[in-house]
Design an enzyme around this catalytic site. Sequence first.
Site, mmCIF file in Angstrom:
data_model
loop_
_atom_site.group_PDB
_atom_site.id
_atom_site.type_symbol
_atom_site.label_atom_id
_atom_site.label_comp_id
_atom_site.label_asym_id
_atom_site.label_seq_id
_atom_site.Cartn_x
_atom_site.Cartn_y
_atom_site.Cartn_z
ATOM 1 N N SER A 152 0.944 -1.202 0.014
ATOM 2 C CA SER A 152 0.157 -0.004 -0.005
ATOM 3 C C SER A 152 0.879 1.412 0.066
ATOM 4 C CB SER A 152 -1.037 -0.047 1.312
ATOM 5 O OG SER A 152 -1.953 0.866 0.892
ATOM 6 N N ASP A 253 -9.522 -4.877 -5.025
ATOM 7 C CA ASP A 253 -9.080 -3.479 -4.560
ATOM 8 C C ASP A 253 -9.522 -2.290 -5.539
ATOM 9 O OD1 ASP A 253 -7.357 -1.504 -3.506
ATOM 10 O OD2 ASP A 253 -5.504 -2.753 -3.903
ATOM 11 N N HIS A 283 -8.087 -5.184 -0.712
ATOM 12 C CA HIS A 283 -6.788 -4.423 -0.410
ATOM 13 C C HIS A 283 -6.094 -5.216 1.115
ATOM 14 C CE1 HIS A 283 -3.997 -1.138 -0.939
ATOM 15 N NE2 HIS A 283 -3.932 -0.821 0.432
#
Length: 340
Positions: A152, A253, A283
Amino acid sequence: MTDVIQRSDGTINRRLHDIIDLSVKASDKPIGGVKTSDITVDAARNLWFRLYTPTDTVAAAGAAGLTLPVIIFFHGGGFAFFSAGSIFYHNLCCRLACKIPAVVISVNYRLSPEHRFPSQYDDGLDTLKFLDEAKLSDFPADLSRCFLAGDSAGANLAHHVACRIGEAELRRLRVIGQISVQPFLGGEERTASENRLTKAALVTIPRTDWVWKAFLPEGENRDHEAVNVMGPRAVDLRGVKYPKTMVVVGGFDPLQDRQRQFREWLRRSGKEVELIEYSNAVHAFYFFPELPESSELMDENLQIEGGTYDGSIYFANDMHLTALFAVHLSSTMEPNLQLL
């Protein structure tokens, strides 16, 4: 968790964050075959890293006159949340160190909004400089075989550190690969996946807009080069020595379109890049093995370019480690490798 500690004025209730964010202390006594220790880079800015050493594997490699590769890991959290000691990142790094195996260095960088762009990128690059210059006694790994990795926001951070490695003039440390796990990227124009997956777990447009605003300099928007890395202000990578990269994408995601665009942009820039897709993954799926999507066992005899990885600590080529990293992100999901 993050919604509770975000304030309407753009600040974070850091005291509450530190209570909710469960952390684990380093242990010199191996737990699950991995010893951990915290090493200070710059006390003035609370810049440090946690060193994960798979003790039995290091001993076996040493007996054979070998050393393990190094993974320099940057945690996610929108640049604003969590730390290298957060329990889920600690557990992830322990698993990676033991299973890959490799020596893992998890960087504790400064957080926004208290420290905005480019503080996090500076901390990442300064950690590499520290490793290159430091005389760490009995360092159990090979600094000439380093991989940048992050998930991320940490993957965004790793990318920008990779872009700046050339200016550091490193002597011993050599970055030979990058593992970009669901990189946190953005832009003013919404993508199809962002508009489609508005009720996705963890990542929503209001949340990502909030953390980008907390991270960027005052007055900047999401087409800033830190956010829209492929946009009009993007770094021209054609003349930059950039490591081989593996991009990991999740099918649920909202950021997946940008992550695929990132892969294609790297490819157009002349860089070596591969893509792994977990088609049913949200995610940060690797933190949630209990999800119903996480039902398939993973095959450690992973088919990758150049052959099958057999679990050996010796690597036939650099991408073996990056592929195996993806395998051990989750103990239950099987990736679909799309090799270029």
